[in-house]
Design a protein around this motif. Structure first.
Motif, short mmCIF file in Angstrom:
data_model
loop_
_atom_site.label_atom_id
_atom_site.label_comp_id
_atom_site.label_asym_id
_atom_site.label_seq_id
_atom_site.Cartn_x
_atom_site.Cartn_y
_atom_site.Cartn_z
N VAL A 1 0.81 -1.22 0.00
CA VAL A 1 0.00 0.00 0.00
C VAL A 1 0.85 1.27 0.00
O VAL A 1 1.91 1.34 0.59
CB VAL A 1 -0.96 0.07 1.21
CG1 VAL A 1 -2.13 -0.88 1.04
CG2 VAL A 1 -0.22 -0.18 2.51
N SER A 2 0.29 2.29 -0.69
CA SER A 2 0.81 3.65 -0.63
C SER A 2 0.14 4.36 0.54
O SER A 2 -0.80 3.84 1.14
CB SER A 2 0.43 4.42 -1.90
OG SER A 2 1.23 4.06 -2.97
N ALA A 3 0.58 5.58 0.79
CA ALA A 3 -0.12 6.44 1.74
C ALA A 3 -1.40 6.94 1.08
O ALA A 3 -1.51 6.96 -0.14
CB ALA A 3 0.77 7.62 2.09
N MET A 4 -2.38 7.33 1.88
CA MET A 4 -3.59 7.94 1.33
C MET A 4 -3.19 9.14 0.46
O MET A 4 -2.26 9.87 0.80
CB MET A 4 -4.49 8.43 2.47
CG MET A 4 -5.13 7.30 3.25
SD MET A 4 -5.99 7.95 4.69
CE MET A 4 -7.06 6.59 5.12
N LYS B 1 -1.21 12.54 1.26
CA LYS B 1 -0.59 12.45 2.58
C LYS B 1 0.93 12.68 2.50
O LYS B 1 1.49 13.43 3.30
CB LYS B 1 -0.87 11.05 3.18
CG LYS B 1 -0.55 10.94 4.65
CD LYS B 1 -1.50 11.76 5.49
CE LYS B 1 -0.82 12.29 6.73
NZ LYS B 1 -1.70 13.19 7.49
N THR B 2 1.58 12.01 1.55
CA THR B 2 3.04 12.15 1.47
C THR B 2 3.43 13.60 1.17
O THR B 2 4.37 14.12 1.76
CB THR B 2 3.62 11.19 0.41
OG1 THR B 2 3.10 9.88 0.66
CG2 THR B 2 5.14 11.13 0.47
N ASN B 3 2.66 14.24 0.28
CA ASN B 3 2.94 15.66 0.00
C ASN B 3 2.82 16.50 1.26
O ASN B 3 3.64 17.39 1.51
CB ASN B 3 1.96 16.21 -1.04
CG ASN B 3 2.28 15.69 -2.43
OD1 ASN B 3 3.38 15.21 -2.68
ND2 ASN B 3 1.31 15.80 -3.33
N GLY C 1 4.40 0.21 1.60
CA GLY C 1 5.30 0.47 0.47
C GLY C 1 6.27 1.59 0.78
O GLY C 1 6.17 2.26 1.81
N PHE C 2 7.28 1.77 -0.12
CA PHE C 2 8.06 3.01 -0.12
C PHE C 2 9.15 3.06 0.94
O PHE C 2 9.95 3.96 0.96
CB PHE C 2 7.06 4.17 0.03
CG PHE C 2 7.56 5.59 0.07
CD1 PHE C 2 8.43 6.08 -0.91
CD2 PHE C 2 7.12 6.46 1.07
CE1 PHE C 2 8.84 7.40 -0.88
CE2 PHE C 2 7.53 7.78 1.10
CZ PHE C 2 8.39 8.26 0.12
N GLN C 3 9.20 2.08 1.85
CA GLN C 3 10.11 2.21 3.00
C GLN C 3 10.93 0.95 3.25
O GLN C 3 10.55 -0.15 2.87
CB GLN C 3 9.29 2.51 4.25
CG GLN C 3 8.14 1.52 4.47
CD GLN C 3 7.45 1.72 5.81
OE1 GLN C 3 7.76 1.06 6.78
NE2 GLN C 3 6.52 2.66 5.87
N GLY D 1 12.29 7.00 -2.60
CA GLY D 1 12.06 8.02 -3.62
C GLY D 1 10.58 8.08 -3.96
O GLY D 1 9.88 7.07 -3.84
N ARG D 2 10.12 9.27 -4.40
CA ARG D 2 8.69 9.45 -4.67
C ARG D 2 8.18 8.42 -5.68
O ARG D 2 8.85 8.13 -6.66
CB ARG D 2 8.40 10.88 -5.15
CG ARG D 2 8.73 11.96 -4.12
CD ARG D 2 8.07 11.77 -2.76
NE ARG D 2 6.61 11.63 -2.82
CZ ARG D 2 5.75 12.63 -2.78
NH1 ARG D 2 6.19 13.87 -2.70
NH2 ARG D 2 4.45 12.43 -2.81
N GLY D 3 7.05 7.89 -5.41
CA GLY D 3 6.49 6.84 -6.27
C GLY D 3 7.07 5.47 -5.97
O GLY D 3 6.83 4.51 -6.70
N GLY D 4 7.82 5.37 -4.87
CA GLY D 4 8.59 4.17 -4.58
C GLY D 4 7.80 2.92 -4.24
O GLY D 4 8.33 1.81 -4.25
N SER D 5 6.52 3.06 -3.96
CA SER D 5 5.73 1.86 -3.64
C SER D 5 5.64 0.91 -4.83
O SER D 5 5.52 -0.31 -4.65
CB SER D 5 4.30 2.25 -3.23
OG SER D 5 4.34 2.94 -2.02
N ASP D 6 5.69 1.46 -6.04
CA ASP D 6 5.72 0.59 -7.23
C ASP D 6 6.94 -0.33 -7.16
O ASP D 6 6.86 -1.52 -7.46
CB ASP D 6 5.83 1.42 -8.53
CG ASP D 6 4.60 2.28 -8.78
OD1 ASP D 6 3.52 1.91 -8.30
OD2 ASP D 6 4.73 3.31 -9.47
N1 ASP Z 1 3.52 7.65 -0.93
C1 ASP Z 1 4.74 7.78 -1.65
C2 ASP Z 1 4.64 8.92 -2.66
O1 ASP Z 1 3.63 9.58 -2.73
C3 ASP Z 1 5.14 6.50 -2.33
C4 ASP Z 1 4.14 5.97 -3.31
O2 ASP Z 1 2.95 6.18 -3.18
O3 ASP Z 1 4.55 5.29 -4.24
O4 ASP Z 1 5.58 9.18 -3.35
#
Ligand code: ASP
Ligand code: MG
Length: 411
Positions: free
Chosen positions: A40-43, A46-48, A136-138, A150-155
């Motif tokens: 899972v990503s953050a809602m 949220k990350t922003n 994800g992401f961590q 890094g941003r988008g890292g949950s992929d």
């Molecule tokens: N939440 C993180 C982001 O917004 C990681 C992700 O969603 O992939 O970058």
């Protein structure tokens, strides 16, 4: 049991209702007999918000604390997803990165994954747990600190888990229903692709089609992880979305699969540099040290021992590039008469693995642009890509014309 990885992006877990909806999809796959790893990503948003809080608190922040803060969004959704599944009587448990442990290097805020041990989660599957929900992401650094990818890292988390657990597939649930021949906002003729090769997706991802983090596609290609990109807002079926896979799985062989663009480019020209061995190294060395992402490069024919050198880079790096080049000039490492930055350019690219075996693609692309009166400023090619730099005001026109000429609206 076969393993399936399902990743839900921020919009797919934006509210408790959406988490419920996502959990139902997980339930469907569990009923088919899969052991499921949910990433899972953050809602969404949220990350922003967390990044904003860090910036507001500390201008030159400690990257370890940045990671401690921004990784927290995923912890919330992981726990909520596990609870939601439990409410549906699906045995589920959540893991934060350090608990797996997902081991990374210590490049805080853009860490690389080094290892994902599977024993911990597999032991739970063996005990009857059906779903492992992973934030994800961590990850965790060799020093035992929390890292982020890094941003988008949950992929990337999702693909890495699919590789580590030998998953049958990695489904990426997002807010678009797949990968398109081009951006549907630019032409309504854009068509969703059923399949796309890793190499093509890599080009599209790095060229600015923001569906997947580029690094996740690299990883999928390296480990042969079949990736499916699909919407969590539409009806589920086995054919939904776009499958990103090895090129051998793709039958159709058209020269061009998609048109990508990148709006915020700049073209920089060094006028009259000495044409001598080592000059390119003397120019691009300092640029690399300054972290400039140089993309296209052309060196003109020399006259009387001097030449012009042109390169492109993201428009927001122009000031830094100028600083690095002027510093190199002041230090007598290079010498030029003038440095000109054109910040009104965009890059448009035709991408396709079919290009390897078909000639005339470049000629057709250039003819199409010339028919539209679009001047080409720089050209760069690779085996499966032709890119041109043009005036930004013609970008949409160029994308539409190229989409037409290569008949991408036709299946
Ligand atoms: N939440 C993180 C982001 O917004 C990681 C992700 O969603 O992939 O970058
Ligand atoms: Mg994303």
């Amino acid at each position: 049991m076969p393993v399936l990885v399902m990743k839900f992006g921020g919009t797919s877990v934006a509210t408790l209702d959406r988490i419920k909806r996502a959990a139902k999809r997980v339930g469907v796959e569990v009923a088919k007999g899969y052991d499921v790893i949910v990433i899972v990503s953050a809602m969404s948003g949220k990350t922003n918000e967390l990044v904003g809080w860090v910036n507001e608190t500390s201008k030159f922040y400690d990257a370890r604390e940045y990671d401690a803060v921004v990784s927290s969004g995923e912890n919330v959704t992981a726990g909520l997803m596990a609870l939601t599944l439990q409410e549906m009587d699906v045995p589920a448990r959540s893991w934060q990165g350090w608990q797996v442990p997902l081991k990374t290097n210590n490049a805080h805020s853009s860490a690389r994954i080094e290892e994902i041990p599977t024993d911990n989660i597999n032991a739970k599957f063996a005990e009857g747990m059906k779903v492992a929900v992973v934030a994800g992401f961590q990850g965790i650094s060799p020093e035992g600190r929390i890292t982020t990818l890094g941003r988008g890292g949950s992929d990337t988390t999702a693909v890495a888990f699919a590789a580590a657990f030998g998953a049958e597939r990695c489904d990426i649930y997002t807010d678009v229903d797949g990968v398109y021949t081009t951006d549907p906002r630019i032409t309504d003729k854009a068509r969703k692709l059923d399949k796309i090769a890793f190499e093509e997706m890599l080009e599209l991802a790095s060229l600015g089609a923001k569906v997947l983090q580029t690094r996740s596609v690299e990883l999928a290609m390296r480990f042969g992880v079949r990736l499916r990109v699909l919407s969590s807002f539409e009806e589920q079926s086995d054919e939904a979305g776009t499958l990103v896979c090895a090129e051998e799985e793709i039958m159709e062989n058209r020269p061009v699969s998609g048109i990508a663009y990148s709006r915020d480019e700049a073209k920089m020209t060094l006028i009259s540099v000495a044409d001598r061995p080592g000059i390119a190294a003397a120019i691009f060395g300092p640029l690399a040290e300054a972290g400039i992402n140089v993309d296209m490069i052309i060196q003109n024919i020399a006259e009387e021992g001097r030449t012009d050198m042109t390169f492109s880079c993201p428009v927001d790096q122009v000031a830094r590039a100028e600083k690095a080049l002027n510093a190199a000039k002041d230090a007598d490492q290079i010498n030029f008469h003038d440095l000109i930055a054109d910040t009104n350019v965009a890059k448009v690219s035709a991408v396709g693995i079919g290009m390897r075996s078909q000639s005339g693609v470049a000629a057709q692309m250039f003819k199409t642009l010339s028919d539209e009166g679009v001047n080409i400023k720089v050209i760069a090619t690779s085996e499966i890509k032709i890119s041109v730099l043009i005036d930004r005001k013609y970008m949409e026109l160029a994308v539409q014309a190229l989409h037409d000429t290569f008949e991408l609206e036709k299946a």
